[in-house]
Design an enzyme around this catalytic site. Structure first.
Site, PDB file in Angstrom:
ATOM      1  N   GLY A 387      13.246  -6.529  -0.537  1.00 47.67           N
ATOM      2  CA  GLY A 387      11.963  -5.997  -0.100  1.00 47.67           C
ATOM      3  C   GLY A 387      11.430  -6.767   1.089  1.00 47.67           C
ATOM      4  O   GLY A 387      11.991  -7.798   1.498  1.00 47.67           O
ATOM      5  N   GLY A 392       6.395 -10.561  -3.306  1.00 49.27           N
ATOM      6  CA  GLY A 392       6.418 -11.224  -4.602  1.00 49.27           C
ATOM      7  C   GLY A 392       7.785 -11.465  -5.186  1.00 49.27           C
ATOM      8  O   GLY A 392       7.898 -11.720  -6.393  1.00 49.27           O
ATOM      9  N   SER A 710      12.406  12.381   9.035  1.00 51.79           N
ATOM     10  CA  SER A 710      11.366  12.982   8.184  1.00 51.79           C
ATOM     11  C   SER A 710      10.273  13.691   8.980  1.00 51.79           C
ATOM     12  O   SER A 710       9.426  14.366   8.388  1.00 51.79           O
ATOM     13  CB  SER A 710      10.746  11.915   7.283  1.00 51.79           C
ATOM     14  OG  SER A 710      10.108  10.912   8.050  1.00 51.79           O
ATOM     15  N   LYS A 753       3.696   7.759   1.530  1.00 54.08           N
ATOM     16  CA  LYS A 753       3.219   8.813   2.411  1.00 54.08           C
ATOM     17  C   LYS A 753       2.065   9.594   1.782  1.00 54.08           C
ATOM     18  O   LYS A 753       1.049   9.897   2.452  1.00 54.08           O
ATOM     19  CB  LYS A 753       4.370   9.771   2.752  1.00 54.08           C
ATOM     20  CG  LYS A 753       5.461   9.142   3.621  1.00 54.08           C
ATOM     21  CD  LYS A 753       6.612  10.106   3.846  1.00 54.08           C
ATOM     22  CE  LYS A 753       7.697   9.495   4.719  1.00 54.08           C
ATOM     23  NZ  LYS A 753       8.842  10.391   4.938  1.00 54.08           N
TER      24      LYS A 753
END
Length: 805
Positions: A387, A392, A710, A753
């Protein structure tokens, strides 16, 4: 043919060695050449041997052609010409294979040896120069010219001979392997050329230097070369003697220390005192008994302790062995912490320190549940948290260790390029140590810690090895039960270790390594999650760290929303915490200086504490416009809305797209235009428009890179609006990939989104029908307040997005 190297030996009694060969040898030696000034004789090829004039040497013959040549010469009672091959490995030499200068020699009786080879005694007469080869078949014959060395004795020449003898005598004195008879024999030689040859032969020169001596026909120049070689030999022998003397002194000192040490042991024994060195060795043995080592490690440690006890305490190897034993005894071979397998407790601990991250938490709880059912048979998971920074990943590893009641250790792999960093250096190197894996296990103090390998995607490799390849064994449950470190060289069991790796991207991780790990993706936090994290964790921590615990400092929700939207742009919460810390520090300073400070941080307070806003989020359009559609996009810092603008100008049908877009988005625009042309009739668009108008597509915020497929349906809607003159509904947000046939394909980042569309005030969101399952991750409030329309074709999109014409 195999030959022995010739060494001058004045005590050699050839009559005793070869019997009546000597008489035959002298009979042949005294013969004269058949032709005036020239001799013709068979060739005796020498591979890596050179015989100088006046030398007597045994010769061993292996080649059949050479045997024939010797037999023929003896039958005719003639001499041979010894020629040295330039390439010793050439078995069948030709005329071009020899040095141009050889030696005429006489050969005694040829004796056959038990192994089939032959030997003979030879005596060299004089140097000869090759004129021509007279026979090439069977064996070689040569016509040669004797080289007569007519040297008149002069004072300089005599001085050189005396200097050579003095230097040679010094060599004999320094070299124990040369008897003094060598010098006495040389002292009786009056011919300068002969003296140079015999001393050069005694020195044992290398083959190139021996060849140079043979080819040098001037006795004066041979003496000059010999003087330089003798001087060099004297220097080398003197240095050898100095080194030998120093070494002898060191050995004597070591023996003296050993004697004194042994005497000290006897004295200490008489006084009832213990030997410190013996006490150290005994202490190591006691530790080994107390330590519950595996059988193979126990045997290796016992062996090394025995070696240590037999080595003098002052030996350099003592430190190496002691350090090695300390590492063996310091590792937690059989030391484990008891796992806490309470699932509800683990869930409480994970939720206490982390908000969200459901996939990672579920995986840990599943592992605890399985381990509780299977106990020791449960395999340790090897997880890879992937990530953006600040989401975290590292802190979750610490929470997992607390939930399991295990020790937590962490190693940062960023920038590591040496395989030895992982597997250690071999003990042959000075300062060698185990690799980071075993170093960290020792620091953990248990054999089952939670072991975090941070930044695994940032390892490199160079000529020192590939550290990612060294991790393959570490992160493979089928192999890590016997992990081998180069330093320890004893298998260590890592199967009870719970490995967790972290990365920002998977692109730089080798496939073989990635295949061994279970990847869990950490999505970026949406605004609602950041608000919750700030209220639960960040604000209380910053208030405490800045000494404001009793001041009642609070942040309004509107202030936090503006802080997130206009002062930070990130997937995690690190910058958000920094900005909160800045505000708290300014409040602390105001308090210390006795100035007024607010206890409730409002929206208008942010400009005072942090200055003007840094980011300006794009909101939805204020009215329905032609050629402008609203796209909803995913970024690492979360979702966001962005307008797609299309403008038609007079031209020749050229398509241009700007806004720092990538290749994939450019191709999406071309696909959208092609689809639109195919549907022109249904949309009421004249085909001539495509030929007479240039198309310019622009996506604002040109400094921000944009990429991905997209935006396909958004580009199509904006183009259709511009060509048909139908406005686009301002309240509709669009995302989805388009094909040339008008099908709408699924995209990623639906959760981010949809949340961004809700935050921007849109009323409808159009997404691909195949993304329906992704709506489960969307917050309930966004799903309830937005009308989410699932589509499969572009016709459905145009029906929803465009106003009726």
């Amino acid at each position: 043919m195999a030959e022995f190297d010739f060494g001058f030996d004045p005590d050699l009694d050839f009559e005793d060695i070869l019997g009546d060969q000597t008489e035959a040898l002298y009979r042949i030696r005294d013969r004269r050449p058949d032709h005036e000034g020239l001799i013709e004789a068979p060739v005796l090829p020498l591979r890596d041997m050179i015989v100088y004039p006046h030398m007597v040497s045994p010769l061993f013959v292996g080649r059949e052609q050479t045997v024939w040549a010797i037999i023929d010469s003896q039958a005719q009672n003639r001499t041979l010409v010894a020629l040295t091959q330039q390439e010793p490995n050439e078995y069948y030499p030709g005329p071009d294979s020899f040095l141009p200068v050889g030696v005429e020699l006489a050969v005694g009786e040829l004796l056959e040896l038990p192994d089939g080879s032959h030997s003979a005694l030879v005596q060299a007469r004089r140097r000869v120069e090759i004129v021509e080869f007279t026979q090439l078949d069977s064996y070689l014959r040569v016509r040669a010219r004797p080289l007569r060395e007519m040297t008149r004795m002069t004072d300089p020449l005599e001085a050189k001979m005396r200097s050579a003898l003095k230097l040679f005598r010094r060599c004999v004195q320094l070299n124990d392997t040369w008897p003094e008879e060598f010098y006495f024999q040389a002292q009786g030689i009056e011919d300068p050329g002969w003296l140079a040859d015999i001393l050069a032969n005694t020195l044992g020169l290398d083959f190139p230097e021996r060849k140079a001596f043979l080819l040098e026909t001037s006795p004066n120049r041979r003496l000059n070369r010999l003087l330089a070689l003798l001087a060099h030999e004297v220097r080398i022998l003197e240095l050898e003697n100095e080194i030998r003397a120093e070494t002898s002194e060191q050995v004597d000192q070591t023996q003296r220390e050993f004697y004194l040490r042994e005497k000290m042991k006897v004295i200490q024994s008489e006084l009832g005192e213990s030997d410190l060195w013996s006490s150290d060795v005994a202490e190591l043995r006691e530790k080994l008994v107390e330590k519950n080592l595996p059988e193979h490690a126990q045997a290796r440690a016992n062996k090394e302790i025995e070696r240590l006890s037999k080595i003098p305490p002052m030996s350099p190897e003592v430190g190496i062995l002691r350090n090695y034993l300390d590492w063996i005894l310091g590792l937690p071979w059989d030391e484990y912490t008891a796992d806490n397998l309470d699932v509800s407790n683990a869930a409480h601990v994970l939720d206490k320190y982390h908000y969200g991250l459901p996939r990672a938490k579920d995986r840990i709880l599943e592992y605890i549940a399985v381990k509780r059912l299977r106990q020791a048979d449960a395999r340790q998971p090897i997880l890879c948290f992937v990530g953006a920074p600040g989401t975290g990943k590292t802190s979750l590893g610490n929470s997992i260790a607390e939930a399991l009641n295990r020790n937590f250790v962490r190693v940062s792999l960023g920038g590591i390029r040496d395989e030895a960093e992982i597997r250690g250096h071999r003990r042959t190197y000075i300062g060698a140590l185990p690799g980071r894996i075993l170093q960290t296990i020792r620091r953990a103090g248990s054999a089952n810690p939670v072991f975090m390998l941070d930044e695994i995607d940032k390892m490199g490799n160079d000529f020192r090895g590939d550290p990612s390849s060294a991790l393959l064994e570490t992160l493979d449950p089928e192999q890590n039960y016997a992990f081998s470190d180069h330093y320890l060289e004893i298998p260590f069991d890592l199967s009870s270790v719970m490995f967790i790796t972290t990365a920002n991207t998977l692109d730089t991780i080798p496939m073989a390594l990635l295949d061994r790990m279970e990847v869990i993706k950490f999505p970026g936090y949406i605004e609602e999650e950041k608000l919750e994290i700030a209220n639960r964790f960040l604000i209380p921590r910053q208030i405490e760290e800045n000494g404001l615990s009793g001041e009642g400092i609070r942040f309004s929700e509107a202030a936090l929303q503006r802080l997130i939207r206009e002062y930070t742009r990130e997937a995690g919460v690190r910058n958000l915490e920094r900005e909160l810390g800045r505000i708290c520090r300014k409040v602390a300073r105001a308090k210390v200086e006795g100035k007024e400070y607010p206890t409730l941080i409002r929206v208008d307070s942010l400009d005072r504490f942090l200055g003007p806003a840094r980011f300006f989020p794009l909101s939805s359009e204020e009215k329905d416009e032609i050629g402008v559609a609203t796209a909803i996009a995913w970024t690492q810092s979360g979702g966001r809305t962005m307008p797609v603008e299309v403008l038609l100008v007079e031209g020749k049908g050229k398509l241009q797209i700007t806004g720092q877009v990538g290749d994939v988005m450019t191709e999406s625009a071309q696909a959208a235009l092609t689809y639109l042309k195919s549907r022109s009739k249904q949309l009421g668009i004249s085909l001539k428009k495509y030929e007479n108008l240039d198309i310019h597509i622009h996506i604002p915020e040109g400094a921000v890179p944009k990429e991905g497929p997209s935006a396909g349906i958004t580009l199509t809607v904006a183009l259709a609006s511009a060509f048909s003159g139908r406005p686009v509904r301002k309240e509709v947000g669009l995302t989805g990939e388009i094909t040339l046939r008008g099908r709408v394909l699924p995209v990623g980042g639906v959760r981010e989104k949809v949340v961004a569309a809700h935050r921007a005030g849109l009323e409808k969101v159009v997404i691909p029908h195949k993304n329906e399952m992704d709506l489960e991750d969307v917050p309930d409030q966004a799903r309830e307040e937005l009308k989410i329309i699932l589509v499969e074709t572009m016709d459905e999109v145009l029906e929803v997005a465009l106003l009726k014409g």
